[in-house]
Scaffold this active site. Structure first.
Site, mmCIF file in Angstrom:
data_model
loop_
_atom_site.group_PDB
_atom_site.id
_atom_site.type_symbol
_atom_site.label_atom_id
_atom_site.label_comp_id
_atom_site.label_asym_id
_atom_site.label_seq_id
_atom_site.Cartn_x
_atom_site.Cartn_y
_atom_site.Cartn_z
ATOM 1 N N HIS A 175 0.883 -1.150 0.181
ATOM 2 C CA HIS A 175 -0.056 -0.117 0.082
ATOM 3 C C HIS A 175 0.915 1.194 0.002
ATOM 4 C CE1 HIS A 175 -3.848 -2.127 1.092
ATOM 5 N NE2 HIS A 175 -2.805 -2.973 1.439
ATOM 6 N N ASP A 226 -6.362 5.639 1.471
ATOM 7 C CA ASP A 226 -6.317 4.020 0.972
ATOM 8 C C ASP A 226 -7.579 3.344 1.359
ATOM 9 O OD1 ASP A 226 -5.944 1.212 1.236
ATOM 10 O OD2 ASP A 226 -3.855 1.621 1.261
ATOM 11 N N THR A 277 -5.738 -0.431 -3.662
ATOM 12 C CA THR A 277 -4.301 -0.502 -4.256
ATOM 13 C C THR A 277 -4.673 -2.107 -4.765
ATOM 14 O OG1 THR A 277 -3.887 -1.352 -1.951
ATOM 15 C CG2 THR A 277 -3.028 0.807 -2.792
ATOM 16 N N HIS A 318 3.073 -14.830 -4.956
ATOM 17 C CA HIS A 318 1.577 -14.940 -4.166
ATOM 18 C C HIS A 318 0.551 -14.085 -4.770
ATOM 19 C CE1 HIS A 318 3.154 -11.122 -3.145
ATOM 20 N NE2 HIS A 318 2.117 -10.663 -2.121
ATOM 21 N N GLU A 339 4.005 -5.596 -11.467
ATOM 22 C CA GLU A 339 5.360 -5.480 -11.937
ATOM 23 C C GLU A 339 5.815 -6.811 -12.839
ATOM 24 O OE1 GLU A 339 7.093 -5.373 -7.905
ATOM 25 O OE2 GLU A 339 6.155 -3.482 -7.597
ATOM 26 N N ALA A 359 -6.757 -11.957 0.493
ATOM 27 C CA ALA A 359 -7.367 -10.933 0.101
ATOM 28 C C ALA A 359 -7.808 -10.936 -1.504
ATOM 29 C CB ALA A 359 -6.572 -9.635 0.177
#
Ligand code: UDP
Length: 483
Positions: free
Chosen positions: A20, A119, A141, A373, A381, A396
């Site tokens: 984040h 956030d 995010t 993960h 990325e 999540a």
């Protein structure tokens, strides 16, 4: 000429976790480059780590209108234990929220913020009824596809499809999540859907923060149109305004490459000390021969799982670079007992570090695949670097991300809910050899689309410009309302 009061002041507040803070700092740098006044508010302990392991203080000192501020999350070294998400949320609500309200009231942050980029994992932290009312831009995010799935959870509960029952067939397809009819299985839902009790605080938190994000002044995603266009269109019908400005690390890099800056075009926001020795190790490996293994900043695995990964990697016969964060292996042996045994076996074809310069690693010529993960930053990325993924999602949004990686974007394979050495070794060889040609077609195409989106005229480039113009307009309107 622009007067002092004409410069919008944006308060940015990330949730206290690596992924984040990383993406919100990138956004802060982009907004600073455009001349906005920025206050970046961090939780004390996160700020301490950042100042220790990154160059944020000197890097941001080039912006006269930028300031860092810190605030407590109410946790002490004694009660700060891993896995206490709901406790952290409670303390942020009871301790941090009133302090933030006070900060905003007292004017100690400087001119009243034009808006808060908050956030979206803790929208609740801003008291929307307090005066002065400040528009909130909720920054999620996570991927737009996982956010979309989150937003259907209340309907799935009402419909009886959730909670997941005891002996549930996890491969059952989920009905009624628009646009995901033939994609989403039970096991691909965000991890909190696996909780048995619909009133569980973590599940409730996921649901309420999603609803609150949809009601915010604006919603920001670190994604791009060519990746998640249909989902973003669906979301635009459900909330007033969306900016899709990702991949942020790539957008920032492309902006910095045109800048005369002593900091170059790289900006890293590490909470751990980076071990750059792995880059020299990579330099000595053949092209596309190494599988990079990292499970991000939060995942903790059991020592049994750690062993399965290691045997799988060694049995695959491939070279590997593995990030093993301190305290990221739980169980009787922890990582120390195993590491000794593994270190010997790893020397031949492997390299282990505690924290890697991930963006540079993924861009390295020697990297041929990424065992991840599927955290959203890592996924983006990998996409930008054109590296195919093996996904081992844990919590999540990661469950949904990995489904999209494997079945929709077709840029990797999904190892969800499995952890044995045969599968690890099979999937490593699939990505490095057996299915490589098939995967690389879409990997290269997706990387190209990501890069185009952040170049001048690209969708994310334009959305960031639109966001900056909207913030400037807000500032003018607020000034006119006062005079
Ligand atoms: N990261 C890094 N070095 C490492 C491991 C991770 O720099 O050795 C960075 C990675 O580049 C990414 C972030 O940490 O930007 C992890 O964020 P992500 O959303 O992927 O996962 P999370 O840590 O939030 O689960």
């Amino acid at each position: 000429m622009e007067q002092e009061g004409d410069v919008p002041h944006v308060l940015i507040f990330p949730f206290p976790a690596q992924g984040h803070v990383n993406s919100m700092l990138k956004l802060a740098e982009l907004l600073s480059l455009s001349g906005l006044r920025i206050t970046f508010l961090n939780i004390h302990r996160i700020h301490q780590k950042l100042t220790l392991h990154s160059d944020i203080l000197s890097r941001f000192s080039r912006f006269p209108n930028f300031q860092f501020r810190t605030i407590t999350d109410g946790l002490t070294p004694q009660n700060r234990t891993l896995g206490m998400f709901s406790d952290l949320i409670r303390r942020l609500n009871s301790v941090t929220k009133p302090l933030l309200t006070q900060m905003l009231l007292s004017g100690e942050l400087g001119p009243n913020p034009t808006c808060i980029i908050l956030d979206g994992l803790f929208n609740f932290i801003v008291d929307v009824d307090a005066q002065p009312k400040i528009p909130v831009f909720s920054f999620r995010t996570i991927s737009a596809c996982s956010f979309w799935a989150y937003s259907f959870v209340p309907m799935l509960i009402e419909d009886g499809q959730l909670p997941i029952k005891g002996e549930e067939d996890m491969d059952r397809m989920i009905d009624g999540v628009t646009g995901m009819e033939n994609v989403l299985r039970c096991r691909d839902l965000p991890s909190f859907c696996r909780l048995k009790d619909p009133s569980d605080p973590t599940l409730q938190h996921g649901v309420t923060q999603t609803i609150q994000s949809l009601k915010a002044h604006s919603l920001i995603f670190n994604t791009f149109e060519d990746l998640e266009g249909p989902i973003l269109s669906g979301l635009r019908r459900r909330c007033p305004n969306i900016y899709a400005i990702g991949p942020l690390h790539s957008l920032l890099k492309s902006r910095l490459s045109g800048e005369e800056s002593p900091f170059g075009s790289e900006s890293f926001n590490n909470l751990w000390e980076v071990d750059r020795s792995c880059l020299a190790w990579l330099d000595a490996q053949p092209s596309k021969s190494v599988i990079y293994v990292s499970f991000g900043s939060v995942v903790v695995m059991g020592d049994g799982q750690f062993r399965e990964f290691w045997h799988g990697l060694v049995n695959s016969g491939r070279r590997f670079l593995w990030v093993v964060r301190p305290n990221s292996v739980a169980g009787e042996d922890g990582e120390n007992g195993i590491l000794e045994e593994l270190e010997k076996g790893t020397k031949e074809r492997g390299c282990m570090v505690e924290w890697a310069p991930q963006e540079e690693v993924l861009a390295h010529e020697a990297i041929g695949g990424f065992l991840t993960h599927c955290g959203w930053n890592s996924t983006l990325e990998s996409i930008v670097a054109g590296v195919p993924m093996i996904c081992w999602p844990q919590f999540a949004d990661q469950q949904t991300n990995s489904r999209y990686v494997s079945e929709v974007w077709r840029i990797g394979v999904d190892m969800k809910d499995v952890c044995d050495r045969e599968t690890v070794s099979q999937m490593v060889n699939d990505v490095m050899e057996n299915r490589r040609n098939e995967l690389m077609g879409s990997v290269i195409e997706t990387a190209k689309l990501a890069k185009t989106s952040v170049e001048e005229g690209g969708s994310s480039f334009r959305d960031l410009e639109r966001m900056i113009n909207d913030i400037r307009l807000l500032c003018r309107q607020q000034r006119e309302a006062i005079h």
